[in-house]
Scaffold this motif. Structure first.
Motif, short mmCIF file in Angstrom:
data_model
loop_
_atom_site.label_atom_id
_atom_site.label_comp_id
_atom_site.label_asym_id
_atom_site.label_seq_id
_atom_site.Cartn_x
_atom_site.Cartn_y
_atom_site.Cartn_z
N ALA A 213 0.83 -1.21 0.00
CA ALA A 213 0.00 0.00 0.00
C ALA A 213 0.85 1.26 0.00
N ARG A 214 2.13 1.11 0.37
CA ARG A 214 3.04 2.25 0.40
C ARG A 214 4.12 2.11 -0.66
N THR A 215 3.77 1.40 -1.73
CA THR A 215 4.67 1.22 -2.85
C THR A 215 4.14 2.00 -4.04
N GLU A 216 4.96 2.87 -4.55
CA GLU A 216 4.54 3.75 -5.64
C GLU A 216 4.11 2.95 -6.86
N GLY A 217 2.88 3.20 -7.34
CA GLY A 217 2.38 2.56 -8.55
C GLY A 217 1.76 1.20 -8.37
N LEU A 218 1.55 0.78 -7.10
CA LEU A 218 1.07 -0.57 -6.84
C LEU A 218 -0.26 -0.55 -6.11
N GLN A 219 -1.14 -1.47 -6.49
CA GLN A 219 -2.42 -1.67 -5.81
C GLN A 219 -2.32 -2.91 -4.94
N ALA A 220 -2.56 -2.77 -3.64
CA ALA A 220 -2.41 -3.89 -2.71
C ALA A 220 -3.72 -4.67 -2.60
N PRO A 221 -3.67 -6.01 -2.65
CA PRO A 221 -4.89 -6.81 -2.44
C PRO A 221 -5.30 -6.77 -0.97
N LEU A 222 -6.55 -7.08 -0.72
CA LEU A 222 -7.08 -7.06 0.64
C LEU A 222 -6.52 -8.25 1.44
N LEU A 223 -6.16 -7.98 2.68
CA LEU A 223 -5.65 -9.01 3.58
C LEU A 223 -6.72 -9.41 4.58
N HIS A 224 -6.87 -10.72 4.80
CA HIS A 224 -7.77 -11.25 5.83
C HIS A 224 -6.92 -12.07 6.81
N LEU A 225 -7.02 -11.74 8.08
CA LEU A 225 -6.25 -12.44 9.11
C LEU A 225 -7.08 -13.59 9.67
#
Length: 365
Positions: A213-225
């Protein structure tokens, strides 16, 4: 600003396997780990089972990499002196109405390329495991157990012999693209740092999405714990194999099964408990529901011998009630960001598959 060739974020089984595969003397390889020990999360909080590859959808990454990883892992253990044993696993139909599911599991395993399952009738089951209640079973001779801590140490030792360096207490908080390289910034032992790397592997496990989420140009997938809790069983084990009941319907787990460590100590778990925040507690109040689940296949269970053990947390890409998600190995071909690989949702069988995953990462870079 210091420049290196390869930055690996996370010193669990995945990060260390990647380091062992990629490190070489002519290339600077740095492993940064936020905790004070390697493998502090999922890599040291699991069943320590070498999985045969029975349960996963045919053609999925989990299925393919489990089979490949299983053979690589057995070979690695033999070559590097890591304690392990092909103890075998019994998949048990406790009641007649579970036999259809047992047959479906056998067919799935065959479709995944697992061809060594043995059909065990009730009489033979009683000979193999007298304390076990079941009407039929499958024996998986390729399933084993491993000293996961020794495995992690062996990966690190090889990576360091090839020139890699591990730095603990170091958290990467942001990745930014800078022309032909990546700038990684964060804190190490309380001090801010920045460094330039040509190649970056985000093997942060439970924290991989946070960095993404803090990487330029990247979309982070949702995390489930998803928490899995374990109970130990005091005294001598009644079993000589791993015991797995049929997977629970509409859950994220395989049922509360019985596993052994290399010292012969019996433990039961994991269960399935969804979380909002990371939590490793195992409450005494779980004894009764654990005992009820275990007694279905182990009628002579002495609940007083159940002792709260430890918990692990799975980094899942699917939530409650959703179909199980596959591994996500996000390469430059997927996100168009050169030199960056992200490893998301590497839950079970991640430990078994770790060497095969490292090989895929190496090919992608």
């Amino acid at each position: 600003m210091h420049s290196i060739d390869t930055l690996i974020i996370g010193a669990g089984a995945l990060g260390l396997a990647c380091a062992a595969r990629l490190a070489e003397p002519r290339r600077d390889t740095l492993i940064l780990e936020a905790e004070g020990l390697i493998g502090s999360h999922a890599s040291s909080r699991n069943s320590e089972v070498i999985h045969a590859g029975l349960y996963y959808p045919p053609g999925s990454l989990k299925a393919e990499l489990c089979l490949e990883g299983r053979e690589r892992l057995y070979a690695w253990c033999a070559q590097h002196g890591v304690a392990h044993r092909r103890i075998g696993k019994l998949l048990v139909a406790v009641q007649q109405d579970e036999i259809t599911r047992l047959d479906a599991l056998a067919a799935n395993a065959e479709a995944c390329g697992v061809h060594d399952l043995q059909d065990i009738d009730q009489a033979r089951l009683g000979e193999l495991e007298p304390a076990l209640h079941g009407v039929r079973a499958l024996l998986s001779p390729s399933t084993g157990i491993i000293d996961s801590h020794a495995y992690l140490q062996s990966l690190l030792a090889l990576a360091e012999r090839r020139g890699a360096q591990l730095v603990l207490h170091s958290r990467v908080e942001r990745l930014q693209r800078d022309r032909e390289a990546w700038i990684a910034s964060g804190h190490s032992a309380g001090e801010a740092f920045s460094l330039r790397a040509q190649r970056v592997i985000n093997a942060g496990g439970l924290f991989a999405q946070r960095l993404a989420a803090r990487t330029e140009g990247l979309q982070a997938p949702l995390l489930h714990l998803c928490q899995g809790r374990y109970f130990g069983y005091a005294g001598r084990s009644p079993f000589s194999h791993l015991i797995y009941p049929m997977p629970e319907a509409n859950t994220a787990g395989l049922g509360i099964h019985a596993t052994l460590d290399l010292a012969g100590q019996l433990r039961f778990g994991p269960d399935v408990h969804w979380l909002d925040t990371l939590d490793y507690r195992v409450d005494e109040s779980l004894r009764a529901p654990f005992a009820a689940a275990i007694a279905r296949y182990f009628p002579a269970l002495d609940a007083a011998r159940l002792q709260p053990g430890y918990a692990g947390v799975r980094a899942k890409l699917s939530g409650p009630g959703e179909p199980a998600a596959d591994f996500l190995i996000q390469t430059p071909a997927d996100h168009r960001l050169p030199g960056l690989v992200n490893l998301f949702g590497i839950e079970s069988p991640g430990l078994t598959a770790s060497l095969a995953i490292a090989e895929r990462v190496a090919r992608a870079l």
